[in-house]
Write a protein that holds these residues in place. Sequence first.
Motif, PDB file in Angstrom:
ATOM      1  N   GLY A   1     -69.095  70.870   2.625  1.00 19.52           N
ATOM      2  CA  GLY A   1     -68.720  71.173   0.652  1.00 19.52           C
ATOM      3  C   GLY A   1     -68.924  72.516   0.375  1.00 19.52           C
TER       4      GLY A   1
ATOM      5  N   GLN B   1     -66.526  74.770   2.394  1.00 20.30           N
ATOM      6  CA  GLN B   1     -65.421  74.701   1.602  1.00 20.30           C
ATOM      7  C   GLN B   1     -64.887  75.769   0.893  1.00 20.30           C
ATOM      8  OE1 GLN B   1     -62.168  75.027   2.741  1.00 20.30           O
ATOM      9  NE2 GLN B   1     -62.370  72.945   3.446  1.00 20.30           N
TER      10      GLN B   1
ATOM     11  N   CYS C   1     -53.033  74.921   1.263  1.00 16.47           N
ATOM     12  CA  CYS C   1     -54.177  74.154   1.766  1.00 16.47           C
ATOM     13  C   CYS C   1     -53.888  73.159   2.976  1.00 16.47           C
ATOM     14  CB  CYS C   1     -54.534  73.497   0.687  1.00 16.47           C
ATOM     15  SG  CYS C   1     -54.961  73.885  -1.340  1.00 16.47           S
TER      16      CYS C   1
ATOM     17  N   VAL D   1     -59.286  68.818   2.753  1.00 13.68           N
ATOM     18  CA  VAL D   1     -60.723  68.040   2.356  1.00 13.68           C
ATOM     19  C   VAL D   1     -60.795  66.604   3.388  1.00 13.68           C
ATOM     20  CG1 VAL D   1     -60.321  68.461  -0.089  1.00 13.68           C
ATOM     21  CG2 VAL D   1     -58.854  67.148   0.697  1.00 13.68           C
TER      22      VAL D   1
ATOM     23  N   LEU E   1     -64.447  66.100   5.253  1.00 12.55           N
ATOM     24  CA  LEU E   1     -64.959  66.278   3.743  1.00 12.55           C
ATOM     25  C   LEU E   1     -65.336  64.548   3.412  1.00 12.55           C
ATOM     26  CD1 LEU E   1     -64.363  68.667   1.679  1.00 12.55           C
ATOM     27  CD2 LEU E   1     -65.755  69.423   3.490  1.00 12.55           C
TER      28      LEU E   1
ATOM     29  N   GLN F   1     -64.921  65.283  -1.071  1.00 15.17           N
ATOM     30  CA  GLN F   1     -62.943  65.394  -1.588  1.00 15.17           C
ATOM     31  C   GLN F   1     -62.900  65.422  -2.640  1.00 15.17           C
ATOM     32  OE1 GLN F   1     -60.463  62.601   0.772  1.00 15.17           O
ATOM     33  NE2 GLN F   1     -61.435  63.009   2.371  1.00 15.17           N
TER      34      GLN F   1
ATOM     35  N   VAL G   1     -64.235  69.324  -4.704  1.00 16.35           N
ATOM     36  CA  VAL G   1     -62.870  69.701  -3.803  1.00 16.35           C
ATOM     37  C   VAL G   1     -62.084  70.018  -4.420  1.00 16.35           C
ATOM     38  CG1 VAL G   1     -62.169  71.483  -2.328  1.00 16.35           C
ATOM     39  CG2 VAL G   1     -64.899  70.224  -1.975  1.00 16.35           C
ATOM     40  N   LEU G   2     -61.579  68.176  -4.721  1.00 18.17           N
ATOM     41  CA  LEU G   2     -60.015  68.326  -5.443  1.00 18.17           C
ATOM     42  C   LEU G   2     -60.357  68.992  -6.848  1.00 18.17           C
ATOM     43  CD1 LEU G   2     -58.749  64.753  -3.730  1.00 18.17           C
ATOM     44  CD2 LEU G   2     -57.932  67.585  -3.514  1.00 18.17           C
TER      45      LEU G   2
ATOM     46  N   SER H   1     -51.266  67.573   3.785  1.00 22.18           N
ATOM     47  CA  SER H   1     -52.129  66.193   4.443  1.00 22.18           C
ATOM     48  C   SER H   1     -51.993  64.931   4.750  1.00 22.18           C
ATOM     49  CB  SER H   1     -52.405  66.305   2.760  1.00 22.18           C
ATOM     50  OG  SER H   1     -53.539  64.540   3.448  1.00 22.18           O
TER      51      SER H   1
END
Length: 368
Positions: free
Chosen positions: A163, A166, A183, A187, A190, A195, A198-199, A217
């Motif tokens: 994490g 990232q 992106c 994520v 992770l 996740q 980061v989000l 994604s």
Amino acid sequence: MTQTTTTPIIEARGLGRKFVVKRTVFGRPLASVGAVEDVTLRLMPGETLAIVGESGCGKSTLGRLLMRLIRPSAGEVFIDGQNVTNLSHAAMRKQRRHVQLIFQDPYASLNPRMTIAQTIAEPLMLHNIVPAGQRAWRVAELLEMVGLRPEQASRYPHEFSGGQRQRVVIARALASEPKAIICDEAVSALDVSIQAQVLNLLKDLQKRLGLAFVFISHDLGVVKHIADRVAVMYLGNVVEMGTADEIFAVPRHPYTRALLSAIPVAAPPSHQRAKAARLCGDLPSPLSPPEGCRLHTRCPYVRPECKTVSMKLDVEPNGHANACAFWRELPAQDAAEVAREPRNPKLEELFAAFEAMAKRPAQTVTGG
């Protein structure tokens, strides 16, 4: 040029890319695969456009085309209103500072021989954004912006968790002061708790800096939390595009319905969807895609016309577009079942917790 709210940060018009997969001994192409075909989309300032689909559908290739990391075989790419399709390498470098990329694997995208300070300072030097004497200060500011401590700048990538790495990659992307960030499965590698961190970080940065995101994604549960609009890809084509609320509430295309019905639901089997939309058979080879609608070999609602007529995106008055001409005639019961909102209680709980933390004074992150 002056940025206005009506000028897209990124625009693709009829974008396509073919890769040669077989040549003769003299170098002549024998076989090629259409990784991306006839894609038209816009990314407006401050919005998040998610690109979803199965593995191999062309999502990552499309992301690299939008950055002009690879040259398109057809169509045009515009960044901040300028056509960059045929720009030289030197001219493209100047434009690329406006659009940055976050890779799926942060460890693979960081040079293990460079400290974090050197990594983040590199775009500052390449684009001459700040004078040499102020780069250390700017690196410290960027680290604090993504929740890391300035004293961690002297460390190497292997000294950080997934994490944290990232977050370093995000800081590096922010260093060039971009208007948009792509992106690419940022994520997916992770843990769920990381996740959510980061989000929430990306959403906070978007709000503070006015960034636009292309979020690639395969995890629709994550996409639902972050996207404003969604583009669904199948075998190199966009088959449906609309706002996230419309895509998740009333999906038009059978492929979108199948993707949504495949999201795990946190409920006992007896309470799960009784009749979900499922595709038949295997994914066709991209080397020889089916004629007509490319989904017809797997679609449970296939009609004779689907096997011969190539379906184009039909744009509704509200801007929602899909490539199925018969979506209004699909079974209503299936549509209702597919539209049932998927829930990931653990992810929702973590989002709520981190959103509450975001309202408190900023703190640095020591783990994750």
